[in-house]
Design a protein around this motif. Structure first.
Motif, PDB file in Angstrom:
ATOM      1  N   MET A 109       9.683  -6.534  -8.983  1.00 42.76           N
ATOM      2  CA  MET A 109       9.952  -6.907 -10.374  1.00 42.76           C
ATOM      3  C   MET A 109       9.084  -6.103 -11.340  1.00 42.76           C
ATOM      4  SD  MET A 109      12.515  -8.729 -10.106  1.00 42.76           S
ATOM      5  CE  MET A 109      12.740  -9.072 -11.832  1.00 42.76           C
ATOM      6  N   PHE A 132      11.027  -3.012 -11.793  1.00 39.62           N
ATOM      7  CA  PHE A 132      12.210  -3.358 -12.579  1.00 39.62           C
ATOM      8  C   PHE A 132      11.865  -3.495 -14.064  1.00 39.62           C
ATOM      9  CE2 PHE A 132      14.873  -6.864 -14.295  1.00 39.62           C
ATOM     10  CZ  PHE A 132      16.105  -6.222 -14.277  1.00 39.62           C
ATOM     11  N   LEU A 151       9.361 -14.082 -14.719  1.00 45.55           N
ATOM     12  CA  LEU A 151      10.299 -13.683 -13.666  1.00 45.55           C
ATOM     13  C   LEU A 151       9.752 -14.035 -12.289  1.00 45.55           C
ATOM     14  CD1 LEU A 151      11.327 -10.123 -14.939  1.00 45.55           C
ATOM     15  CD2 LEU A 151      12.663 -12.231 -15.093  1.00 45.55           C
ATOM     16  N   LYS A 152      10.643 -14.425 -11.408  1.00 44.58           N
ATOM     17  CA  LYS A 152      10.242 -14.719 -10.033  1.00 44.58           C
ATOM     18  C   LYS A 152       9.873 -13.394  -9.345  1.00 44.58           C
ATOM     19  CE  LYS A 152      11.816 -16.700  -5.742  1.00 44.58           C
ATOM     20  NZ  LYS A 152      12.948 -17.216  -4.972  1.00 44.58           N
ATOM     21  N   SER A 171      15.694  -4.744  -2.346  1.00 49.37           N
ATOM     22  CA  SER A 171      15.298  -5.641  -3.426  1.00 49.37           C
ATOM     23  C   SER A 171      15.571  -5.024  -4.791  1.00 49.37           C
ATOM     24  CB  SER A 171      13.819  -6.002  -3.301  1.00 49.37           C
ATOM     25  OG  SER A 171      13.621  -6.787  -2.151  1.00 49.37           O
ATOM     26  N   HIS A 194      19.155  -5.543  -5.557  1.00 53.34           N
ATOM     27  CA  HIS A 194      19.380  -6.932  -5.948  1.00 53.34           C
ATOM     28  C   HIS A 194      18.864  -7.195  -7.353  1.00 53.34           C
ATOM     29  CE1 HIS A 194      19.629 -11.256  -5.796  1.00 53.34           C
ATOM     30  NE2 HIS A 194      18.347 -11.335  -6.087  1.00 53.34           N
ATOM     31  N   ALA A 195      17.759  -6.585  -7.715  1.00 49.40           N
ATOM     32  CA  ALA A 195      17.138  -6.829  -9.020  1.00 49.40           C
ATOM     33  C   ALA A 195      17.982  -6.312 -10.173  1.00 49.40           C
ATOM     34  CB  ALA A 195      15.750  -6.188  -9.063  1.00 49.40           C
ATOM     35  N   ASP A 230      21.211  -6.635 -10.611  1.00 52.24           N
ATOM     36  CA  ASP A 230      22.457  -7.333 -10.881  1.00 52.24           C
ATOM     37  C   ASP A 230      22.458  -7.879 -12.310  1.00 52.24           C
ATOM     38  OD1 ASP A 230      21.068  -9.756 -10.894  1.00 52.24           O
ATOM     39  OD2 ASP A 230      21.812 -10.401  -8.956  1.00 52.24           O
ATOM     40  N   LYS A 259      19.911 -10.648 -13.285  1.00 54.11           N
ATOM     41  CA  LYS A 259      18.527 -10.204 -13.491  1.00 54.11           C
ATOM     42  C   LYS A 259      18.380  -9.493 -14.826  1.00 54.11           C
ATOM     43  CE  LYS A 259      16.350 -11.621  -9.871  1.00 54.11           C
ATOM     44  NZ  LYS A 259      15.589 -12.843 -10.027  1.00 54.11           N
ATOM     45  N   GLN A 260      19.399  -8.732 -15.223  1.00 54.46           N
ATOM     46  CA  GLN A 260      19.353  -8.054 -16.523  1.00 54.46           C
ATOM     47  C   GLN A 260      19.291  -9.078 -17.649  1.00 54.46           C
ATOM     48  OE1 GLN A 260      19.106  -4.874 -17.331  1.00 54.46           O
ATOM     49  NE2 GLN A 260      19.363  -3.938 -15.337  1.00 54.46           N
ATOM     50  N   GLU A 279      18.304 -12.231 -17.413  1.00 51.88           N
ATOM     51  CA  GLU A 279      17.017 -12.928 -17.309  1.00 51.88           C
ATOM     52  C   GLU A 279      15.900 -12.080 -17.923  1.00 51.88           C
ATOM     53  OE1 GLU A 279      14.297 -15.156 -13.902  1.00 51.88           O
ATOM     54  OE2 GLU A 279      15.952 -13.859 -13.288  1.00 51.88           O
ATOM     55  N   PHE A 280      15.912 -10.772 -17.628  1.00 54.16           N
ATOM     56  CA  PHE A 280      14.920  -9.863 -18.201  1.00 54.16           C
ATOM     57  C   PHE A 280      14.991  -9.879 -19.722  1.00 54.16           C
ATOM     58  CE2 PHE A 280      14.301  -5.721 -20.209  1.00 54.16           C
ATOM     59  CZ  PHE A 280      12.950  -5.524 -19.976  1.00 54.16           C
TER      60      PHE A 280
END
Length: 93
Positions: free
Chosen positions: A9, A12, A45-46, A59, A62-63, A65, A68-69, A71-72
């Protein structure tokens, strides 16, 4: 051979922070404010820790997707508002 453990993360957030800041012209971009925004985002963020290159790549995929965008961006908005209303660098000056 030592194996490193990384929070994907962090990668990311770093990859997306400049673009998000470019789209938010009224926020300070000094090193302190950038670091504060990044820290606030990462605290929300987790974490996604990996210990292998293959795991890191999986990962990362997956980040990126849509969830996640989104959430960011939500965390980014919250962090920017907090830093704008209480910038650390103004206190130090």
């Amino acid at each position: 051979m030592a194996v490193d453990v990384k929070n994907v993360m962090e990668i990311f957030v770093e990859m997306n922070l400049d673009k998000a800041l470019d789209e938010t012209p009224d926020v300070c971009r000094c090193d302190q404010c950038r670091a504060d925004i990044k820290a606030l985002i990462l605290n929300k963020l987790k974490p996604m820790y990996v210990s292998t290159t293959k795991g890191e790549v999986m990962s990362k995929l997956h980040a990126f997707d849509t969830g996640k965008q989104v959430e960011f961006l939500c965390c980014f908005r919250d962090a920017v508002e907090k830093v704008k209303s209480n910038p650390y660098h103004d206190k130090a000056q």
